[in-house]
Design a protein around this motif. Structure first.
Motif, PDB file in Angstrom:
ATOM      1  N   PHE A 241       0.813  -1.209   0.000  1.00  0.00           N
ATOM      2  CA  PHE A 241       0.000   0.000   0.000  1.00  0.00           C
ATOM      3  C   PHE A 241       0.854   1.269   0.000  1.00  0.00           C
ATOM      4  O   PHE A 241       0.407   2.309  -0.494  1.00  0.00           O
ATOM      5  CB  PHE A 241      -0.961  -0.010   1.187  1.00  0.00           C
ATOM      6  N   ASN A 245       0.227   4.061  -2.678  1.00  0.00           N
ATOM      7  CA  ASN A 245      -0.034   5.446  -2.281  1.00  0.00           C
ATOM      8  C   ASN A 245       0.822   6.449  -3.031  1.00  0.00           C
ATOM      9  O   ASN A 245       0.461   7.627  -3.137  1.00  0.00           O
ATOM     10  CB  ASN A 245       0.192   5.606  -0.772  1.00  0.00           C
ATOM     11  N   GLY A 299      -8.379  -6.367  -1.836  1.00  0.00           N
ATOM     12  CA  GLY A 299      -7.542  -5.195  -2.039  1.00  0.00           C
ATOM     13  C   GLY A 299      -6.928  -5.142  -3.429  1.00  0.00           C
ATOM     14  O   GLY A 299      -6.846  -4.078  -4.042  1.00  0.00           O
ATOM     15  N   LEU A 303      -7.542  -2.164  -6.163  1.00  0.00           N
ATOM     16  CA  LEU A 303      -6.472  -1.373  -6.769  1.00  0.00           C
ATOM     17  C   LEU A 303      -6.554  -1.408  -8.289  1.00  0.00           C
ATOM     18  O   LEU A 303      -6.310  -0.398  -8.966  1.00  0.00           O
ATOM     19  CB  LEU A 303      -5.108  -1.891  -6.295  1.00  0.00           C
ATOM     20  N   ILE A 336     -10.901  -0.777   0.953  1.00  0.00           N
ATOM     21  CA  ILE A 336      -9.570  -1.212   1.381  1.00  0.00           C
ATOM     22  C   ILE A 336      -9.319  -0.799   2.831  1.00  0.00           C
ATOM     23  O   ILE A 336      -8.816  -1.587   3.640  1.00  0.00           O
ATOM     24  CB  ILE A 336      -8.500  -0.616   0.449  1.00  0.00           C
ATOM     25  N   LEU A 364       2.531   4.455   5.492  1.00  0.00           N
ATOM     26  CA  LEU A 364       1.608   4.731   4.397  1.00  0.00           C
ATOM     27  C   LEU A 364       1.717   6.181   3.916  1.00  0.00           C
ATOM     28  O   LEU A 364       1.491   6.464   2.746  1.00  0.00           O
ATOM     29  CB  LEU A 364       0.172   4.440   4.841  1.00  0.00           C
TER      30      LEU A 364
END
Length: 429
Positions: A241, A245, A299, A303, A336, A364
């Motif tokens: 992630f 991000n 997830g 995405l 998510i 993150l």
């Protein structure tokens, strides 16, 4: 008769039947709405009013500054949240942020506001939020029963979408009509109201000297590196992630640039686009628990869907097209968030939660400053539509890597971690 009343109470929303959690949740809505309103408003102010050349760089630098504290202060936040009464941390963070916002409003109202002052205020507000958010996440078991943790997580994660919705609707429009002075005044009122809400809440943990002594008498508390080192499955998820991000968070830089250069519209369009993203995230936050499948598989699909949603505005320019795609992308973010934060609440030992949620926010958020600067610089040389396509392409490898975590070997790691967590979680109360 009494059983019927209890069952009816159980069917009521958590924020209504648990007033303490409802008040703290509302305070988070207010603080995150304020910081989002400030970010959207100032980002639009930089692009539309304050900067003539290098708008992308100015906007990207601003967004980078607004996310640095969550990354740089993670160890400090973890120590403070672990050793200080949570109500004090939440109340102080909201009150200080309110004072900063009001001071900025007064400065902007009485004289010209230099850019360094805006960046400094952004840094201060982001620092307060860096303490507030992980502290509230850590406090969830102190406010709700164990069977309500997932519901509380859904409400907590919906805060960001509510904040994005309210802040987006107000931020750019407020700047167009009242300037930075009006923006600062509105944010300051929200922060101070949040501080008052938290001040009236009782947490279930011991207060005063007993609570502080219990928090400090934990020499066995592990370092942030030790926490992630003992959770290999969770660590791999966070890495996936973090990579994702790098491309998803760039949307906050792309939206004002797309509005200005592709759509040639004003603050109302920025508000529409930001609100579309927040609305989608809100829907995803409340429906995420109903989406079937293991978290890693869900997830990965989310995405991939988000990549398609971000790519379409790069191929077809249009305000409604972009708004619809942002609703879809926001829904994926909400799903998510609910699935994985609820998973972490149950997999992470209770003693490690203060440190873990601080380091989760830092890990993150580490890609946010980088993404803001890179996409901001790129926005001065590439079209906003090209940036949309770059975002979409960058999400696909992260989706593939997350899908691979659903293999039998990784699932065995997950199951072994889950086997050892119920005892610490239960012992927290």
């Amino acid at each position: 008769m009494s059983t019927t009343l209890v069952d009816e109470g159980r069917r009521r929303p958590l924020v209504l039947r648990n007033r303490a959690f409802g008040a703290v949740w509302l305070s988070q809505v207010l603080t995150q709405a304020a910081v989002r309103m400030f970010q959207v408003g100032v980002s639009w102010w930089l692009v539309a009013y304050a900067v003539d050349g290098g708008r992308g760089l100015a906007s990207g630098l601003f967004m980078a500054v607004s996310t640095l504290p969550a990354v740089a202060l993670a160890p400090v936040v973890a120590r403070v949240v672990a050793r200080t009464a949570h109500r004090s941390v939440l109340r102080t963070a909201a009150a200080v942020a309110g004072a900063v916002a009001v001071a900025l409003a007064v400065w902007a109202w009485t004289s010209g506001l230099p850019l360094p002052a805006v960046y400094a205020a952004t840094l201060a507000l982001a620092t307060c939020q860096a303490f507030f958010d992980p502290c509230l996440t850590t406090s969830v078991p102190e406010l709700v029963d164990d069977e309500d943790i997932e519901a509380a997580t859904g409400f907590e994660l919906s805060t960001q979408s509510l904040a994005g919705l309210g802040g987006a609707l107000l931020g750019a429009v407020t700047v167009d009509r009242a300037g930075v002075a009006g923006l600062g005044a509105g944010c300051g009122a929200a922060y101070l109201a949040a501080a008052l809400l938290v001040a009236g809440v009782r947490f279930r943990t011991a207060s005063g000297a007993d609570g502080e002594a219990a928090a400090t008498a934990a020499p066995e508390r592990r370092t942030l590196r030790d926490i992630l080192g003992g959770l290999p499955y969770v660590r791999r998820i966070l890495i996936c992630f973090t990579a994702a991000n790098l491309f998803t968070t760039a949307v906050f830089v792309v939206i004002p640039l797309y509005t200005r250069t592709v759509l040639a519209d004003g603050g109302s369009t920025v508000a529409l686009l930001e609100a579309s993203l927040g609305c989608g995230t809100l829907i995803g936050s409340f429906t995420g628990a109903r989406v079937p499948g293991r978290p890693t598989v869900t997830g990965a699909y989310c995405l991939a869907l988000m990549a398609f949603a971000l790519a379409l505005p790069g191929l077809v320019a249009g305000r409604l097209v972009f708004a619809g795609c942002l609703v879809v992308a926001g829904w994926c973010v909400g799903v998510i968030g609910v699935r994985f934060v609820a998973l972490f609440q149950r997999l992470v030992p209770a003693a490690d939660k203060p440190g873990f949620f601080a380091v989760m926010q830092a890990v993150l958020g580490a890609s946010f400053p980088v993404a803001s600067l890179l996409f901001g610089l790129a926005g001065d040389h590439l079209s906003a539509q090209t940036l949309c396509l770059v975002q979409a392409a960058g999400l696909l490898p992260a989706a593939a890597a997350l899908a691979l975590l659903g293999s039998p070997n990784s699932q065995a790691v997950q199951e072994s971690s889950a086997d050892r967590t119920p005892e610490p979680v239960g012992s927290e109360r």
